[in-house]
Design a protein around this motif. Sequence first.
Motif, mmCIF file in Angstrom:
data_model
loop_
_atom_site.group_PDB
_atom_site.id
_atom_site.type_symbol
_atom_site.label_atom_id
_atom_site.label_comp_id
_atom_site.label_asym_id
_atom_site.label_seq_id
_atom_site.Cartn_x
_atom_site.Cartn_y
_atom_site.Cartn_z
ATOM 1 N N TYR A 297 2.726 -12.488 2.284
ATOM 2 C CA TYR A 297 2.246 -12.654 3.658
ATOM 3 C C TYR A 297 1.557 -11.400 4.194
ATOM 4 O O TYR A 297 0.805 -11.487 5.171
ATOM 5 C CB TYR A 297 3.408 -13.019 4.576
ATOM 6 N N GLY A 298 1.827 -10.264 3.611
ATOM 7 C CA GLY A 298 1.224 -9.029 4.095
ATOM 8 C C GLY A 298 1.757 -7.834 3.334
ATOM 9 O O GLY A 298 2.743 -7.941 2.583
ATOM 10 N N GLN A 299 1.137 -6.713 3.543
ATOM 11 C CA GLN A 299 1.511 -5.507 2.811
ATOM 12 C C GLN A 299 2.254 -4.496 3.668
ATOM 13 O O GLN A 299 2.846 -3.553 3.136
ATOM 14 C CB GLN A 299 0.258 -4.847 2.228
ATOM 15 N N ARG A 300 2.258 -4.683 4.972
ATOM 16 C CA ARG A 300 2.878 -3.698 5.854
ATOM 17 C C ARG A 300 3.989 -4.345 6.664
ATOM 18 O O ARG A 300 3.788 -5.386 7.302
ATOM 19 C CB ARG A 300 1.841 -3.116 6.828
ATOM 20 N N ASP B 43 12.086 -5.901 3.768
ATOM 21 C CA ASP B 43 11.001 -6.747 3.262
ATOM 22 C C ASP B 43 11.228 -8.221 3.591
ATOM 23 O O ASP B 43 10.284 -8.932 3.957
ATOM 24 C CB ASP B 43 10.873 -6.595 1.752
ATOM 25 N N ARG C 117 5.111 -10.491 -4.940
ATOM 26 C CA ARG C 117 5.415 -9.706 -3.743
ATOM 27 C C ARG C 117 4.236 -9.756 -2.766
ATOM 28 O O ARG C 117 3.138 -10.143 -3.128
ATOM 29 C CB ARG C 117 5.722 -8.255 -4.119
ATOM 30 N N ASN C 118 4.506 -9.367 -1.543
ATOM 31 C CA ASN C 118 3.461 -9.190 -0.521
ATOM 32 C C ASN C 118 2.678 -10.471 -0.268
ATOM 33 O O ASN C 118 1.464 -10.442 -0.047
ATOM 34 C CB ASN C 118 2.494 -8.070 -0.936
ATOM 35 N N TYR D 183 8.852 -11.769 4.093
ATOM 36 C CA TYR D 183 7.473 -11.449 4.449
ATOM 37 C C TYR D 183 6.729 -10.783 3.290
ATOM 38 O O TYR D 183 5.628 -11.186 2.927
ATOM 39 C CB TYR D 183 7.443 -10.545 5.686
ATOM 40 N N ARG D 184 7.322 -9.743 2.719
ATOM 41 C CA ARG D 184 6.645 -9.108 1.600
ATOM 42 C C ARG D 184 7.580 -8.892 0.407
ATOM 43 O O ARG D 184 7.202 -8.280 -0.583
ATOM 44 C CB ARG D 184 6.012 -7.784 2.022
ATOM 45 N N LEU E 101 3.300 -0.708 -3.270
ATOM 46 C CA LEU E 101 3.541 -2.113 -2.961
ATOM 47 C C LEU E 101 3.933 -2.939 -4.171
ATOM 48 O O LEU E 101 4.124 -4.149 -4.054
ATOM 49 C CB LEU E 101 2.290 -2.706 -2.305
#
Length: 945
Positions: free
Chosen positions: A232-235, A215, A229-230, A218-219, A134
């Motif tokens: 809002y989320g990691q996935r 990406d 980075r990331n 979002y990330r 990530l």
Amino acid sequence: MTITPVPDTTLRVTGLQAEHHPHPFGITTPCPRLSWRTETGLPAWQQRAYQIQQFNAAGELVGDTGRIESSESVVRPWPFEPLQSREHCRVQVQVWGNAGPLSGFSEPLVIETGLLQAQDWSARFITPAWEEDLTKPQPGPLLRREFTLQGAVRRARLYITALGVYDVHLNGQAVTTDVLTPGWTSYRTRLRYQTYDVTALLHDGPNAIGALLGDGWYRGRLGFGGGKRNLYGQRLALLAQLELEYEDGRTERVVSDEQWRASTGPVLAADLYDGETYDARLEQPGWTEPNFDDRSWRPVCILSEDFARLTGPEGPPVRRTERLEPKAIFASPSGRTLVDFGQNVVGWLRITVQGEAGHTVTLRHAEVLEHGELGTRPLRFAAATDHYTLKGEGVETWEPRFTFHGFRYVQVDGWPGELRLEDLQAVVVHSDLQRTGWFECSDPLINQLHQNVVWGMRGNFLDVPTDCPQRDERLGWTGDIQVFAPTASFLYDVSGFLSSWLKDLAADQLDDGAVPAVIPNVLDAPLPAAAWGDAATVVPWALYQRYGDATVLEQQFTSMKAWVEYIHRRTGPSLLWTQDFQFGDWLDPAAPPTNPAGGRTQPGVVATAYFARSAELVAHAAAVLGRTDDATQYRQLAQDIRAAFAAEYVTANGRIISDSSTAYALALQFALLESEDQRASAGQRLRALVREGGYHISTGFVGTPLICDALCSVGEHDAAYRLLTQTECPSWLYPVTMGATTIWERWDSMLPDGRINPGEMTSFNHYALGAVADWLHRTVAGLAPAEPGYRQLEFHPVPGGGLTSACARHLTPYGLTESAWDLQDGTFTLRAVVPPNTTARVTLPNGDVHQVASGTHAWTVPHRTAGVGEPVTLDSDFDTLTRHPELYRQVLETVQAHSADHLDSFRASLQSSLAGASLQRAVWGIPHREALLQKLERLITGQLA
């Protein structure tokens, strides 16, 4: 024989739309309000009544209002039962007028709702079941699922969104031309989903659906100084629900769940700032088609997400809107291959290339050249570089999916063979807004300025209103859209686009009412500040004024009040906002390159002035909404703030602390002066400051949108035009003379010698300083709303600046209007087009005022241009001399040749507002004054002979 024209008595209902959607498909409003326009040649036509009919999906009449007596035709309440999820219907409208026949029914408007309740979703968010690094962009995951149809399909709808951005195909065909979906919102509270009719993409037997994820916002990396980075989320994850309705009435759903499979493909990395890396050798042909062998693909897993935040789009999607051919291919001094597209755009390249497998082409983007090389320093930490590795199977065509760049120039490295113009295209990408406003005049430089405003808006209205599209930022800065909202709402229909963004503003507003400086908020520090956070009040009010829809005030009223109350708590009883971080008059040209907030106007002056303005707007909004107690409370608060401002910052004779153009513009435009004498004095001082500055711009983000209106409000139209037509730096037209095709962030983003401004922060595509276009529309062309939504129009052109013509056209909620004037041989002619169902007030340059009904009207009156023909002598002042720009240029050259060390003092003396300032007095103190006066006398005599 005399032929009498037969009046056009036809009457048509056009432009029918629901909730500002011309194509309301997949909307999430159960009771969508309806709007329409009328077209007729009948003069003075007014609507008297209307009728609306509703038909269900089978074409059966299921609702009829009958005749409703009303003259209203904009955002009329939904007159039928609320729509349910997935409901499909058609509506049509007919109208009666005060004259002429009853119209026929309009073309039917198809309305279809999406999924209105969280429980309508049986799909789940799915993500690849593998671990990822990530800390950097990862290969874009591919997700697929095969299914078999059990008969002929009557209707198929795909409801889809993603955590990240997606590109979806069905049976090998692209589902949509939308790009970068689902766009950028405050994801934790609002996530848009899209609805697509995919009936035509299905066929009997096996079918397959596949989606590629990126990406996106979002990330992907967001923010300056390297960003993060990331956020809002990691996935990354996909949510897809394909609903099938068979001809025999059966229904079936194909949803994202554990039955899907995942892999990776040719997108090795994709980042909004850095670009996309694509290896065509890794493509998996047929992966979105049935009968593809996905046994080597891996499982997916389910993410638990809140479905209550899902909502349909309010504005149009991001799309490819245009393709531009390159203007030239050439070599830089260092031998690099550069391509010039002749226009600063936002989007990406489409390339057609042929070469060996494994060969990589690199495309690096930038807005300008410096010393003949690609000017990449303003990009800061954004690589803005795409890489394409060939698969080596003949001619290959490629364009990226999950990035975008701001560029005019591209450096192409590694091109196999000779690069030709036809091998490249620039793909222009932005929210697909409807164009609604146009302007042109007799000055080509001003026309180019206006074009630059339009192109700047196109590039920065990419799902959210960003500050710039090229560097490591691209954020929804509130200050930029606060000043630009009136211009934006004239040029394009931004009703849905900005109302959606305002919901994100309310969602990201802090609990204490503070408004972050960027929306959606992705900064560590929210930076609530005057003129930026005031977007909470100014933008809703601008939308109400331009579209006549009070719902935006209702939706944002809590947010508007919370912002004003936040400031009130910060100021305490003093009502002076003198503490906290402030941007001030950001990018005042006097501010040093390393300190853009260090302008001439005290931050407290700016902050307190905007506090008064926002309190007043809350009072106005409350009055519109019938909230009488709130209206009274905030009207009184605004008055109290004005009194505090006057006591702290204004002298008895109207001098304002800071003594800057921005300070006076704020005071005049925000009604901060207590007496007419103070106002008159402030107006005189503003004119003096503008003149002393040589009619160069001396304002930043705050003062610039106000300065021309402030001057005109005190009768100084000539000064406003002189600011507009100035071509020396700093001015609006200086960038035009330097070849700009968009609006720059700084007045001198590029220096006269071709070097980029040395400041760390400079951009060649920022729309904020283009807010002057609103003044061009309202004052130069003379077209403005006199009532919200243009129900009554204001035609009040003010000719000046040597212009011989100007024209503005705007598609109002009631139809197309136009104000066009022409000035020839001392005669002024105005043509005004007033749409049906509206009226207008017309003010001519001679002061005559006319109230007119709909139709086309024309007036001709004598008009003398002030100052034209006034002879130049040694006793002439600065204003007289600069009405002869070529002579003025030669005067400056003469003084410089005589004594270059005294040129600046000569100009300052000539531009002085002191009584008696003249060409003759301006040379006092220059050595060998008499000899210089003789040179100037000969120059003047020779020029005017």
